[in-house]
Design a protein around this motif. Structure first.
Motif, PDB file in Angstrom:
ATOM      1  N   ASP A 174     -79.775 -38.090  24.687  1.00  0.00           N
ATOM      2  CA  ASP A 174     -80.269 -38.050  23.314  1.00  0.00           C
ATOM      3  C   ASP A 174     -81.757 -37.777  23.167  1.00  0.00           C
ATOM      4  O   ASP A 174     -82.279 -37.858  22.050  1.00  0.00           O
ATOM      5  N   HIS A 175     -82.482 -37.505  24.258  1.00  0.00           N
ATOM      6  CA  HIS A 175     -83.901 -37.220  24.105  1.00  0.00           C
ATOM      7  C   HIS A 175     -84.095 -36.025  23.176  1.00  0.00           C
ATOM      8  O   HIS A 175     -83.357 -35.041  23.251  1.00  0.00           O
ATOM      9  N   PRO A 176     -85.071 -36.062  22.246  1.00  0.00           N
ATOM     10  CA  PRO A 176     -85.248 -34.974  21.268  1.00  0.00           C
ATOM     11  C   PRO A 176     -85.461 -33.608  21.880  1.00  0.00           C
ATOM     12  O   PRO A 176     -85.147 -32.595  21.249  1.00  0.00           O
ATOM     13  N   ASP A 177     -86.012 -33.541  23.090  1.00  0.00           N
ATOM     14  CA  ASP A 177     -86.207 -32.236  23.707  1.00  0.00           C
ATOM     15  C   ASP A 177     -84.917 -31.669  24.282  1.00  0.00           C
ATOM     16  O   ASP A 177     -84.868 -30.509  24.681  1.00  0.00           O
ATOM     17  N   LEU A 178     -83.881 -32.499  24.346  1.00  0.00           N
ATOM     18  CA  LEU A 178     -82.602 -32.049  24.882  1.00  0.00           C
ATOM     19  C   LEU A 178     -81.510 -32.005  23.832  1.00  0.00           C
ATOM     20  O   LEU A 178     -80.560 -31.246  23.948  1.00  0.00           O
ATOM     21  N   ASN A 179     -81.648 -32.802  22.809  1.00  0.00           N
ATOM     22  CA  ASN A 179     -80.622 -32.879  21.769  1.00  0.00           C
ATOM     23  C   ASN A 179     -81.323 -32.940  20.410  1.00  0.00           C
ATOM     24  O   ASN A 179     -81.872 -33.974  20.033  1.00  0.00           O
ATOM     25  N   PRO A 180     -81.326 -31.832  19.657  1.00  0.00           N
ATOM     26  CA  PRO A 180     -82.070 -31.789  18.385  1.00  0.00           C
ATOM     27  C   PRO A 180     -81.383 -32.524  17.237  1.00  0.00           C
ATOM     28  O   PRO A 180     -81.947 -32.622  16.148  1.00  0.00           O
ATOM     29  N   ASP A 181     -80.191 -33.043  17.458  1.00  0.00           N
ATOM     30  CA  ASP A 181     -79.456 -33.736  16.396  1.00  0.00           C
ATOM     31  C   ASP A 181     -80.263 -34.952  15.924  1.00  0.00           C
ATOM     32  O   ASP A 181     -80.647 -35.799  16.734  1.00  0.00           O
ATOM     33  N   PRO A 182     -80.544 -35.078  14.618  1.00  0.00           N
ATOM     34  CA  PRO A 182     -81.303 -36.235  14.125  1.00  0.00           C
ATOM     35  C   PRO A 182     -80.665 -37.570  14.495  1.00  0.00           C
ATOM     36  O   PRO A 182     -81.367 -38.545  14.755  1.00  0.00           O
ATOM     37  N   ALA A 183     -79.332 -37.624  14.538  1.00  0.00           N
ATOM     38  CA  ALA A 183     -78.670 -38.873  14.921  1.00  0.00           C
ATOM     39  C   ALA A 183     -78.975 -39.227  16.363  1.00  0.00           C
ATOM     40  O   ALA A 183     -79.163 -40.410  16.712  1.00  0.00           O
ATOM     41  N   ALA A 184     -79.053 -38.215  17.224  1.00  0.00           N
ATOM     42  CA  ALA A 184     -79.386 -38.457  18.626  1.00  0.00           C
ATOM     43  C   ALA A 184     -80.825 -38.970  18.756  1.00  0.00           C
ATOM     44  O   ALA A 184     -81.112 -39.873  19.552  1.00  0.00           O
ATOM     45  N   THR A 185     -81.735 -38.389  17.960  1.00  0.00           N
ATOM     46  CA  THR A 185     -83.124 -38.851  17.976  1.00  0.00           C
ATOM     47  C   THR A 185     -83.209 -40.318  17.563  1.00  0.00           C
ATOM     48  O   THR A 185     -83.952 -41.113  18.163  1.00  0.00           O
ATOM     49  N   LEU A 242     -85.534 -35.720  33.770  1.00  0.00           N
ATOM     50  CA  LEU A 242     -85.299 -34.954  32.551  1.00  0.00           C
ATOM     51  C   LEU A 242     -86.155 -33.710  32.457  1.00  0.00           C
ATOM     52  O   LEU A 242     -85.712 -32.693  31.947  1.00  0.00           O
ATOM     53  N   PHE A 243     -87.414 -33.787  32.894  1.00  0.00           N
ATOM     54  CA  PHE A 243     -88.336 -32.683  32.636  1.00  0.00           C
ATOM     55  C   PHE A 243     -89.114 -32.332  33.901  1.00  0.00           C
ATOM     56  O   PHE A 243     -89.649 -33.190  34.582  1.00  0.00           O
ATOM     57  N   GLY A 244     -89.211 -31.042  34.192  1.00  0.00           N
ATOM     58  CA  GLY A 244     -90.046 -30.574  35.288  1.00  0.00           C
ATOM     59  C   GLY A 244     -91.420 -30.237  34.779  1.00  0.00           C
ATOM     60  O   GLY A 244     -91.693 -30.208  33.591  1.00  0.00           O
ATOM     61  N   ARG A 245     -92.302 -29.943  35.713  1.00  0.00           N
ATOM     62  CA  ARG A 245     -93.671 -29.602  35.309  1.00  0.00           C
ATOM     63  C   ARG A 245     -93.722 -28.310  34.519  1.00  0.00           C
ATOM     64  O   ARG A 245     -94.655 -28.063  33.784  1.00  0.00           O
ATOM     65  N   ARG A 246     -92.682 -27.490  34.655  1.00  0.00           N
ATOM     66  CA  ARG A 246     -92.701 -26.218  33.925  1.00  0.00           C
ATOM     67  C   ARG A 246     -92.723 -26.425  32.436  1.00  0.00           C
ATOM     68  O   ARG A 246     -93.377 -25.726  31.695  1.00  0.00           O
ATOM     69  N   HIS A 297     -96.565 -34.873  28.148  1.00  0.00           N
ATOM     70  CA  HIS A 297     -96.539 -35.461  29.472  1.00  0.00           C
ATOM     71  C   HIS A 297     -95.876 -34.516  30.451  1.00  0.00           C
ATOM     72  O   HIS A 297     -95.031 -33.716  30.096  1.00  0.00           O
ATOM     73  N   GLU A 298     -96.205 -34.641  31.721  1.00  0.00           N
ATOM     74  CA  GLU A 298     -95.595 -33.841  32.765  1.00  0.00           C
ATOM     75  C   GLU A 298     -95.095 -34.766  33.856  1.00  0.00           C
ATOM     76  O   GLU A 298     -95.694 -35.806  34.140  1.00  0.00           O
ATOM     77  N   TYR A 299     -93.983 -34.357  34.484  1.00  0.00           N
ATOM     78  CA  TYR A 299     -93.370 -35.188  35.506  1.00  0.00           C
ATOM     79  C   TYR A 299     -93.029 -34.321  36.706  1.00  0.00           C
ATOM     80  O   TYR A 299     -93.129 -33.107  36.679  1.00  0.00           O
ATOM     81  N   ASP A 300     -92.586 -34.958  37.774  1.00  0.00           N
ATOM     82  CA  ASP A 300     -92.209 -34.236  38.960  1.00  0.00           C
ATOM     83  C   ASP A 300     -90.999 -33.356  38.679  1.00  0.00           C
ATOM     84  O   ASP A 300     -90.312 -33.504  37.683  1.00  0.00           O
ATOM     85  N   ASP A 301     -90.728 -32.405  39.620  1.00  0.00           N
ATOM     86  CA  ASP A 301     -89.571 -31.546  39.447  1.00  0.00           C
ATOM     87  C   ASP A 301     -88.311 -32.376  39.370  1.00  0.00           C
ATOM     88  O   ASP A 301     -88.160 -33.391  40.053  1.00  0.00           O
ATOM     89  N   PRO A 302     -87.336 -31.967  38.518  1.00  0.00           N
ATOM     90  CA  PRO A 302     -86.114 -32.743  38.360  1.00  0.00           C
ATOM     91  C   PRO A 302     -85.307 -32.784  39.645  1.00  0.00           C
ATOM     92  O   PRO A 302     -85.280 -31.837  40.408  1.00  0.00           O
ATOM     93  N   ARG A 303     -84.627 -33.937  39.874  1.00  0.00           N
ATOM     94  CA  ARG A 303     -83.832 -34.095  41.088  1.00  0.00           C
ATOM     95  C   ARG A 303     -82.339 -34.201  40.783  1.00  0.00           C
ATOM     96  O   ARG A 303     -81.535 -33.577  41.451  1.00  0.00           O
ATOM     97  N   ASP A 304     -82.002 -35.025  39.833  1.00  0.00           N
ATOM     98  CA  ASP A 304     -80.578 -35.214  39.586  1.00  0.00           C
ATOM     99  C   ASP A 304     -80.199 -34.954  38.138  1.00  0.00           C
ATOM    100  O   ASP A 304     -79.154 -35.375  37.680  1.00  0.00           O
ATOM    101  N   PHE A 305     -81.053 -34.255  37.402  1.00  0.00           N
ATOM    102  CA  PHE A 305     -80.703 -33.843  36.043  1.00  0.00           C
ATOM    103  C   PHE A 305     -80.787 -32.328  36.002  1.00  0.00           C
ATOM    104  O   PHE A 305     -81.849 -31.757  36.177  1.00  0.00           O
ATOM    105  N   HIS A 306     -79.649 -31.687  35.809  1.00  0.00           N
ATOM    106  CA  HIS A 306     -79.590 -30.245  35.924  1.00  0.00           C
ATOM    107  C   HIS A 306     -78.889 -29.659  34.701  1.00  0.00           C
ATOM    108  O   HIS A 306     -77.830 -30.137  34.298  1.00  0.00           O
ATOM    109  N   VAL A 307     -79.506 -28.666  34.109  1.00  0.00           N
ATOM    110  CA  VAL A 307     -78.939 -28.006  32.939  1.00  0.00           C
ATOM    111  C   VAL A 307     -78.844 -26.512  33.207  1.00  0.00           C
ATOM    112  O   VAL A 307     -79.830 -25.884  33.602  1.00  0.00           O
TER     113      VAL A 307
END
Length: 307
Positions: free
Chosen positions: A31-42, A112-116, A123-133
């Motif tokens: 439900d993170h807003p960057d992954l799911n734009p649905d207002p209910a998810a936010t 959830l989010f890579g540095r790209r 914010h920036e985080y390490d490259d994703p390991r177990d979340f793949h889209v």
């Protein structure tokens, strides 16, 4: 969040610390807003974030369970004034989503989010390991000319993120057919593969050729002398001109076949059309006047009059 923070995470008061973190990770991925734009998810994500921020700290959780603070982390009125608590240093509810400067959640959001891309708060985080889209599929409408569709060929399309892509048009592609270009869509997240590109083909009409299945149809004009005397004429095909033998006494509507001159083993069918000269001069008129006297015939014989 309003009400029960355990319910916001889908848990009960008997949940362990590990259960709380696992539940929050699950909701963040969905439900993170960057992954799911649905207002209910936010709304679900914000409630879960506030709940996690309250329950992740053992002391805060103990105080909430004991009724010393409410679900907003505020002191109960009989214990401490709201304003004193709201302005106190370290109050976790000065933050919107409950994960700023929280080392416990670096693992969650590096999934959830890579540095790209980071996420919308910068914010920036390490490259994703177990979340793949998997990457987004692209869909294009592409018009090709008749001969390119019939013979095959190459063309280029412009991609949404910029740049272009060379596309091979297979021989014999049909109007309305969709071509899949595997892995030519948007880039995936983490180890998620790239999406595909789908091209829906529209075939532009040709001034001379028509298509029927894998056969090519052509109407070929011939002159009056060619119709009468016969002979060889040049006829176009999708693969270049060929010689075609016109029989003596050919007539408009008569059909000839060129074997294997269509698409993928189909034939080309040639319908003849006798074309008069642009001007009937005196010599031609006198010839046919005499010829008609000596060779009368009725091309409409056998036709029944309507009425």
């Amino acid at each position: 969040m309003a009400g029960d923070p355990y319910a916001a995470l889908g848990l009960t008061k008997s949940a362990s610390d590990a259960d709380i973190k696992k539940a929050y990770r699950r909701i963040a991925k969905a439900d993170h807003p960057d992954l799911n734009p649905d207002p209910a998810a936010t709304a679900r994500f914000k409630a879960a974030s506030a709940a996690y921020d309250l329950l992740k700290d053992p002391e805060q959780r103990r105080r909430f369970d004991a009724g010393e603070i409410d679900d907003q982390g505020q002191e109960r009125p009989q214990r401490r004034a709201w304003r004193d608590h709201a302005e106190a240093a370290g109050n976790p509810y000065a933050r919107s989503y409950g994960f700023d400067s929280d080392p416990d959640l670096s693992g969650v959001f590096s999934d959830l989010f890579g540095r790209r891309g980071g996420f919308h708060r910068g914010h920036e985080y390490d490259d994703p390991r177990d979340f793949h889209v998997r990457g987004q599929d692209y869909r294009f409408s592409l018009q090709v000319d008749f001969l390119t569709a019939a013979r095959g060929g190459k063309t280029r399309i412009t991609l949404p993120e910029g740049g272009d892509l060379e596309v091979t048009i297979p021989r014999g592609v049909r109007d309305g057919q969709t071509i899949r270009l595997k892995g030519k869509g948007g880039q995936g997240l983490g180890q998620g593969g790239a999406g595909d590109a789908y091209l829906t083909i529209s075939v532009a009409p040709h001034p001379d050729f028509r298509r029927e299945g894998d056969d090519i149809l052509l109407t070929l004009p011939i002159s009056l002398p060619e119709a009468v005397l016969g002979g060889k004429v040049t006829a176009p095909t999708i693969d270049g001109p060929v010689n075609l033998t016109i029989p003596k006494g050919a007539t408009t509507g008569q059909k000839l076949r060129l074997r294997g001159r269509g698409i993928n083993g189909g034939d080309q069918h040639v319908e003849l059309k006798v074309v008069m000269p642009p001007k009937v001069d005196d010599d031609l008129a006198r010839f046919f006047e005499q010829w008609r006297k000596d060779h009368p015939y009725d091309p409409r014989a056998g036709m029944k009059a309507e009425g």
